[in-house]
Scaffold this motif. Structure first.
Motif, PDB file in Angstrom:
ATOM      1  N   GLY A 103       0.817  -1.228   0.043  1.00 53.73           N
ATOM      2  CA  GLY A 103      -0.135   0.161   0.113  1.00 53.73           C
ATOM      3  C   GLY A 103       0.776   1.338   0.049  1.00 53.73           C
ATOM      4  N   ASP A 104       2.115   1.003   0.052  1.00 54.82           N
ATOM      5  CA  ASP A 104       2.977   2.501   0.196  1.00 54.82           C
ATOM      6  C   ASP A 104       3.656   2.511  -1.058  1.00 54.82           C
ATOM      7  OD1 ASP A 104       4.674   4.512   0.915  1.00 54.82           O
ATOM      8  OD2 ASP A 104       6.114   3.226   2.149  1.00 54.82           O
ATOM      9  N   VAL A 105       2.948   2.956  -2.194  1.00 56.33           N
ATOM     10  CA  VAL A 105       3.514   3.073  -3.450  1.00 56.33           C
ATOM     11  C   VAL A 105       4.555   3.898  -3.512  1.00 56.33           C
ATOM     12  CG1 VAL A 105       1.361   2.315  -4.555  1.00 56.33           C
ATOM     13  CG2 VAL A 105       1.593   4.685  -4.030  1.00 56.33           C
ATOM     14  N   ASP A 106       4.571   5.055  -2.738  1.00 59.52           N
ATOM     15  CA  ASP A 106       5.786   5.864  -2.686  1.00 59.52           C
ATOM     16  C   ASP A 106       7.210   5.127  -2.604  1.00 59.52           C
ATOM     17  OD1 ASP A 106       4.349   8.019  -3.608  1.00 59.52           O
ATOM     18  OD2 ASP A 106       4.203   8.907  -1.810  1.00 59.52           O
ATOM     19  N   ALA A 107       7.054   3.913  -2.056  1.00 58.87           N
ATOM     20  CA  ALA A 107       8.487   3.347  -1.631  1.00 58.87           C
ATOM     21  C   ALA A 107       8.867   2.862  -3.019  1.00 58.87           C
ATOM     22  CB  ALA A 107       7.934   1.825  -1.049  1.00 58.87           C
ATOM     23  N   CYS A 108       8.410   2.829  -4.167  1.00 58.22           N
ATOM     24  CA  CYS A 108       8.870   2.779  -5.375  1.00 58.22           C
ATOM     25  C   CYS A 108       9.474   4.363  -5.925  1.00 58.22           C
ATOM     26  CB  CYS A 108       8.021   2.366  -6.482  1.00 58.22           C
ATOM     27  SG  CYS A 108       8.228   2.241  -8.172  1.00 58.22           S
ATOM     28  N   ARG A 109      10.529   4.443  -6.213  1.00 55.23           N
ATOM     29  CA  ARG A 109      11.200   5.576  -6.676  1.00 55.23           C
ATOM     30  C   ARG A 109      10.576   6.215  -8.107  1.00 55.23           C
ATOM     31  NH1 ARG A 109      15.566   3.677  -7.049  1.00 55.23           N
ATOM     32  NH2 ARG A 109      15.942   3.514  -9.280  1.00 55.23           N
ATOM     33  N   ARG A 110      10.439   4.970  -9.107  1.00 50.42           N
ATOM     34  CA  ARG A 110       9.659   5.502 -10.146  1.00 50.42           C
ATOM     35  C   ARG A 110       8.227   6.052 -10.137  1.00 50.42           C
ATOM     36  NH1 ARG A 110       9.633   0.586 -11.435  1.00 50.42           N
ATOM     37  NH2 ARG A 110       7.696  -0.011 -10.909  1.00 50.42           N
ATOM     38  N   HIS A 111       7.499   5.558  -9.387  1.00 46.79           N
ATOM     39  CA  HIS A 111       6.135   6.150  -8.981  1.00 46.79           C
ATOM     40  C   HIS A 111       6.346   7.564  -7.958  1.00 46.79           C
ATOM     41  CE1 HIS A 111       1.975   6.308  -7.928  1.00 46.79           C
ATOM     42  NE2 HIS A 111       2.305   6.660  -6.801  1.00 46.79           N
ATOM     43  N   ARG A 112       7.159   7.534  -7.108  1.00 50.45           N
ATOM     44  CA  ARG A 112       7.143   8.612  -6.373  1.00 50.45           C
ATOM     45  C   ARG A 112       7.891   9.785  -6.990  1.00 50.45           C
ATOM     46  NH1 ARG A 112      10.764   6.849  -2.898  1.00 50.45           N
ATOM     47  NH2 ARG A 112      12.521   7.693  -3.975  1.00 50.45           N
ATOM     48  N   ASP A 113       8.939   9.740  -7.644  1.00 52.12           N
ATOM     49  CA  ASP A 113       9.714  10.558  -8.385  1.00 52.12           C
ATOM     50  C   ASP A 113       9.311  11.060  -9.806  1.00 52.12           C
ATOM     51  OD1 ASP A 113      11.082  10.846  -6.122  1.00 52.12           O
ATOM     52  OD2 ASP A 113      12.744   9.850  -7.106  1.00 52.12           O
ATOM     53  N   PHE A 114       8.221  10.204 -10.484  1.00 50.13           N
ATOM     54  CA  PHE A 114       8.119  10.385 -11.678  1.00 50.13           C
ATOM     55  C   PHE A 114       6.629  10.160 -12.314  1.00 50.13           C
ATOM     56  CE2 PHE A 114       7.860   8.334 -16.340  1.00 50.13           C
ATOM     57  CZ  PHE A 114       8.464   9.631 -17.234  1.00 50.13           C
ATOM     58  N   LEU A 115       5.949   9.215 -12.117  1.00 51.07           N
ATOM     59  CA  LEU A 115       4.762   8.703 -12.338  1.00 51.07           C
ATOM     60  C   LEU A 115       3.748   9.563 -11.770  1.00 51.07           C
ATOM     61  CD1 LEU A 115       5.074   4.896 -12.732  1.00 51.07           C
ATOM     62  CD2 LEU A 115       5.051   6.472 -14.741  1.00 51.07           C
ATOM     63  N   ALA A 116       3.588   9.535 -10.416  1.00 50.01           N
ATOM     64  CA  ALA A 116       2.731  10.430  -9.622  1.00 50.01           C
ATOM     65  C   ALA A 116       2.842  11.762  -9.982  1.00 50.01           C
ATOM     66  CB  ALA A 116       2.883   9.925  -8.254  1.00 50.01           C
ATOM     67  N   PRO A 117       4.018  12.581  -9.568  1.00 46.16           N
ATOM     68  CA  PRO A 117       3.971  13.929  -9.872  1.00 46.16           C
ATOM     69  C   PRO A 117       3.618  14.311 -11.388  1.00 46.16           C
ATOM     70  CG  PRO A 117       6.276  13.119  -9.367  1.00 46.16           C
ATOM     71  CD  PRO A 117       5.215  11.886  -9.260  1.00 46.16           C
ATOM     72  N   ARG A 118       4.119  13.679 -12.213  1.00 48.69           N
ATOM     73  CA  ARG A 118       4.299  14.133 -13.551  1.00 48.69           C
ATOM     74  C   ARG A 118       2.935  13.813 -14.237  1.00 48.69           C
ATOM     75  NH1 ARG A 118       9.236  14.913 -16.087  1.00 48.69           N
ATOM     76  NH2 ARG A 118       7.947  15.710 -17.796  1.00 48.69           N
ATOM     77  N   PHE A 119       2.199  12.646 -13.767  1.00 46.16           N
ATOM     78  CA  PHE A 119       0.963  12.447 -14.483  1.00 46.16           C
ATOM     79  C   PHE A 119      -0.178  11.902 -13.571  1.00 46.16           C
ATOM     80  CE2 PHE A 119       4.715  10.582 -16.846  1.00 46.16           C
ATOM     81  CZ  PHE A 119       4.820  11.336 -17.730  1.00 46.16           C
ATOM     82  N   GLY A 120      -0.217  12.061 -12.446  1.00 47.13           N
ATOM     83  CA  GLY A 120      -1.214  11.758 -11.568  1.00 47.13           C
ATOM     84  C   GLY A 120      -1.467  10.383 -11.163  1.00 47.13           C
ATOM     85  N   PHE A 121      -0.563   9.405 -11.762  1.00 50.13           N
ATOM     86  CA  PHE A 121      -1.168   7.985 -11.638  1.00 50.13           C
ATOM     87  C   PHE A 121      -1.243   7.559 -10.182  1.00 50.13           C
ATOM     88  CE2 PHE A 121       0.949   7.638 -16.017  1.00 50.13           C
ATOM     89  CZ  PHE A 121      -0.134   8.051 -16.772  1.00 50.13           C
ATOM     90  N   THR A 122      -2.093   6.584  -9.753  1.00 50.19           N
ATOM     91  CA  THR A 122      -2.002   6.254  -8.490  1.00 50.19           C
ATOM     92  C   THR A 122      -1.634   4.727  -8.170  1.00 50.19           C
ATOM     93  OG1 THR A 122      -4.406   5.814  -8.729  1.00 50.19           O
ATOM     94  CG2 THR A 122      -3.693   7.935  -8.038  1.00 50.19           C
ATOM     95  N   ASP A 123      -1.912   4.018  -9.360  1.00 47.78           N
ATOM     96  CA  ASP A 123      -1.361   2.407  -9.075  1.00 47.78           C
ATOM     97  C   ASP A 123      -0.874   1.970 -10.604  1.00 47.78           C
ATOM     98  OD1 ASP A 123      -0.773   0.085  -7.881  1.00 47.78           O
ATOM     99  OD2 ASP A 123      -2.926  -0.633  -8.023  1.00 47.78           O
TER     100      ASP A 123
END
Length: 346
Positions: A103-123
């Protein structure tokens, strides 16, 4: 999220991929089939070099308005949660980010630094298309705000069709006569890529090669070139991949660090026709030949007769003939001459 009734995912994919499809048509067919069972906001589909796992071509359901520099650096850089390389070793080869991080998707660097802030993806749900333990392609699905996370059942569905899609990729690349390798232009194709993934030096042939490799993407190098650059940096050493060009012939990309130090150093990339032996093995593996069958087939392509093959491989002539019958059946040919013509290894 919506659900579906009717054919299961495997049935949909079989029906959608039986035609003679090019890479983009295959990607679109896979998107449509998957969306009927596992809805998503965005998806990307890629082919990979089965020997190295490096991405060789990519498709997206829509443009994200950026090149692939950041993605390549994250994917092929330091270890991260659910990298394609790690997922390729799983059985089945699929994973859901929200599940694999507890449940801690921000543990993934790819998600935390790129996918979430750039595109708003949640999973994110990833699957590697694997055949005989080799990765022929990969797919990633994404959901955004307001969407529920992917489930273990979603991953199970995609993992179950990994081999089916891998076979479709193989048919796409080698279902017809293999295009002979050819140089992308006059002279050597060489480019130097700096620490910011910008080209600082480019030979005329390399300019032509970039177009053959997919062309510039929002001012960025093609994803297959960036993947080789990022892999070179991560290894601080040699990296390569083989890909089919836009016009058909196969090209080999090779990267090497200019200073040999780890990190964001300059990389020199060369693009050359794929060597005949390398393309031969790739084509034979794509048709499901075993290691022994590949050895027999390669000797046939070199002009060896049954007696010579038997002596080289320490087999009886009868066993060689049995292997040839199986090889011909897998390749869909009836003779040595037809097999050689089919693979077009001139």
């Amino acid at each position: 999220m919506r659900t579906t009734t009717g054919p299961d995912l495997a049935e949909r994919l079989r029906a959608a991929t039986t035609a003679d499809l090019d890479r983009e048509a295959l990607a679109q067919a896979v998107y449509r089939a998957v969306a009927a069972h596992v809805p998503f906001d965005f998806a990307c589909f890629a082919t990979t070099d089965p020997a190295t796992g490096v991405m060789t071509w990519a498709s997206k359901t829509r443009s994200l308005g950026v090149g692939d520099e950041e993605w390549s650096a994250l994917e092929y850089g330091a270890p991260d949660v659910n990298s394609f390389a790690e997922i390729a070793r799983r059985n089945p080869p699929a994973g859901v980010l929200s599940i694999d991080t507890g449940g801690d998707v921000d543990a993934c660097r790819r998600h935390r630094d790129f996918l979430a802030p750039r595109f708003g993806f949640t999973d994110e749900l990833r699957v590697v298309m694997r055949s005989r333990a080799a990765p022929w392609g990969a797919m990633a699905l994404y959901r955004g705000a307001g969407d529920p996370p992917f489930t273990a059942g979603d991953a199970e569905q995609l993992g179950a069709v990994s081999g089916l899609v891998a076979e479709a990729i193989q048919r796409c690349l080698f279902g017809r006569e293999t295009a002979p390798s050819a140089a992308p232009g006059d002279g050597p194709a060489v480019m130097i890529v700096d620490a910011a993934d910008q080209v600082t030096h480019l030979s005329p042939a390399a300019r032509a090669a970039i177009e053959e490799l997919g062309g510039w993407d929002h001012g960025s190098l093609p994803a297959n070139v960036l993947a080789v650059v990022a892999t070179t940096r991560a290894r601080a050493g040699f990296a390569e991949s083989r890909t089919q060009s836009v016009s058909g012939p196969w090209l080999s990309l090779r990267g090497a660090p200019l200073d040999g130090a780890p990190g964001r150093h300059d990389v020199v990339v060369t693009v050359e026709p794929t060597p005949r032996a390398s393309l031969s093995r790739l084509a034979l593996a794509a048709h499901g030949l075993t290691a022994r069958e590949e050895e027999v087939a390669l000797l046939v392509l070199q002009g060896a007769d049954t007696r010579a093959i038997a002596g080289t491989l320490h087999l009886s002539p009868h066993t060689v003939q049995d292997h040839l019958k199986t090889i011909f059946a897998k390749l869909g040919v009836t003779s040595r001459r037809e097999m050689t013509a089919r693979l077009v290894l001139a």
